[in-house]
Design a protein around this motif. Structure first.
Motif, mmCIF file in Angstrom:
data_model
loop_
_atom_site.group_PDB
_atom_site.id
_atom_site.type_symbol
_atom_site.label_atom_id
_atom_site.label_comp_id
_atom_site.label_asym_id
_atom_site.label_seq_id
_atom_site.Cartn_x
_atom_site.Cartn_y
_atom_site.Cartn_z
ATOM 1 N N SER A 42 0.819 -1.213 0.000
ATOM 2 C CA SER A 42 0.000 0.000 0.000
ATOM 3 C C SER A 42 0.857 1.269 0.000
ATOM 4 C CB SER A 42 -0.953 0.008 1.196
ATOM 5 O OG SER A 42 -0.236 0.083 2.413
ATOM 6 N N ASP A 43 2.161 1.144 0.288
ATOM 7 C CA ASP A 43 3.082 2.280 0.263
ATOM 8 C C ASP A 43 3.640 2.546 -1.137
ATOM 9 O OD1 ASP A 43 2.745 2.383 3.031
ATOM 10 O OD2 ASP A 43 4.567 1.226 3.421
ATOM 11 N N LEU A 44 3.348 1.667 -2.082
ATOM 12 C CA LEU A 44 3.931 1.772 -3.421
ATOM 13 C C LEU A 44 3.622 3.102 -4.098
ATOM 14 C CD1 LEU A 44 5.549 0.534 -5.721
ATOM 15 C CD2 LEU A 44 3.453 -0.606 -6.487
ATOM 16 N N ILE A 55 18.020 5.605 3.988
ATOM 17 C CA ILE A 55 17.201 6.813 3.919
ATOM 18 C C ILE A 55 15.772 6.399 4.241
ATOM 19 C CG2 ILE A 55 16.392 8.717 2.479
ATOM 20 C CD1 ILE A 55 18.930 8.141 0.703
ATOM 21 N N GLY A 56 15.211 6.992 5.272
ATOM 22 C CA GLY A 56 13.865 6.653 5.693
ATOM 23 C C GLY A 56 12.837 7.597 5.104
ATOM 24 N N VAL A 57 11.756 7.029 4.615
ATOM 25 C CA VAL A 57 10.634 7.804 4.102
ATOM 26 C C VAL A 57 9.433 7.542 5.011
ATOM 27 C CG1 VAL A 57 9.070 8.238 2.166
ATOM 28 C CG2 VAL A 57 11.458 7.590 1.719
ATOM 29 N N PRO A 58 9.070 8.523 5.847
ATOM 30 C CA PRO A 58 7.862 8.343 6.636
ATOM 31 C C PRO A 58 6.636 8.423 5.722
ATOM 32 C CG PRO A 58 9.053 10.357 7.284
ATOM 33 C CD PRO A 58 9.752 9.769 6.103
ATOM 34 N N VAL A 59 5.767 7.439 5.836
ATOM 35 C CA VAL A 59 4.583 7.354 4.980
ATOM 36 C C VAL A 59 3.345 7.571 5.842
ATOM 37 C CG1 VAL A 59 3.232 5.841 3.471
ATOM 38 C CG2 VAL A 59 5.738 5.790 3.375
ATOM 39 N N LYS A 60 2.488 8.480 5.396
ATOM 40 C CA LYS A 60 1.221 8.686 6.097
ATOM 41 C C LYS A 60 0.289 7.553 5.707
ATOM 42 C CE LYS A 60 -2.511 11.873 6.998
ATOM 43 N NZ LYS A 60 -3.146 13.140 6.669
ATOM 44 N N SER A 61 0.074 6.647 6.639
ATOM 45 C CA SER A 61 -0.743 5.473 6.361
ATOM 46 C C SER A 61 -2.171 5.672 6.856
ATOM 47 C CB SER A 61 -0.118 4.242 7.028
ATOM 48 O OG SER A 61 -0.028 4.439 8.428
ATOM 49 N N SER A 62 -3.012 4.722 6.550
ATOM 50 C CA SER A 62 -4.433 4.824 6.901
ATOM 51 C C SER A 62 -4.651 4.834 8.410
ATOM 52 C CB SER A 62 -5.213 3.672 6.266
ATOM 53 O OG SER A 62 -4.715 2.438 6.740
#
Length: 165
Positions: free
Chosen positions: A16-18, A87-94
């Motif tokens: 779902s992060d794709l 390298i971290g990518v914070p993802v706004k998830s549901s």
């Protein structure tokens, strides 16, 4: 894709992060950087995460971009296992608290386990940072990055001329 030419890895905690992480892949394609992309969950597949991080350098990777939402342990756990830059990518998830849970989970790493952290959902910047890291050992990538930045500057100058002119 031959893994001998792969220089960068893009991993995410869930498919779902794709839609976010694709931006890093697009940057790699634009700059001609060979990469691999897969799903590796720190919580649901810890053995897979461990194997991925443990073997990344021996497979030729030079940098890893790890995107995760919610508790977002993936970048930090990978960084604890490998010596490669992560390298971290914070993802706004549901299930996210406006993304702050992901940002702080990635940003607040303990001393000794650094993770470069970009803005929320900023996989494009993660890709660009990875290219800059790779460019320290690849002059052709450095020239491409300079051309990219020159184009950014040119667009701003053109916008300024339109407004002023």
């Amino acid at each position: 894709m031959s893994t001998e030419r792969v220089k960068a890895g893009i991993i995410m905690g869930s498919k779902s992060d794709l839609h976010i992480m694709q931006d890093a892949a697009d940057i790699f394609k634009e700059f001609g950087v060979e990469f691999e992309m897969t799903v590796v969950s720190a919580h649901r597949t810890p053995e897979r995460m461990f194997e991925y991080a443990k073997n990344a350098a021996s497979r030729g990777l030079k940098v890893i971009i790890a995107g995760a939402g919610g508790a977002a342990h993936l970048p930090g756990m990978v960084a604890s296992i490998t010596t490669l830059p992560v390298i971290g990518v914070p993802v706004k998830s549901s299930n996210s608290i406006d993304g702050w849970d992901s940002i702080l989970s990635i940003l607040q790493m303990p001393n000794g386990i650094p993770v470069a952290t970009v803005a929320l959902n900023a996989a494009k910047n993660a890709g660009l940072l990875a290219v800059q890291i790779l460019a320290t050992a690849d002059d052709s990538l450095g020239l491409k990055m300079q051309a990219y930045k020159d184009e950014l500057r040119k667009k701003v100058e053109e916008s300024a001329a339109e407004l002023e002119g």
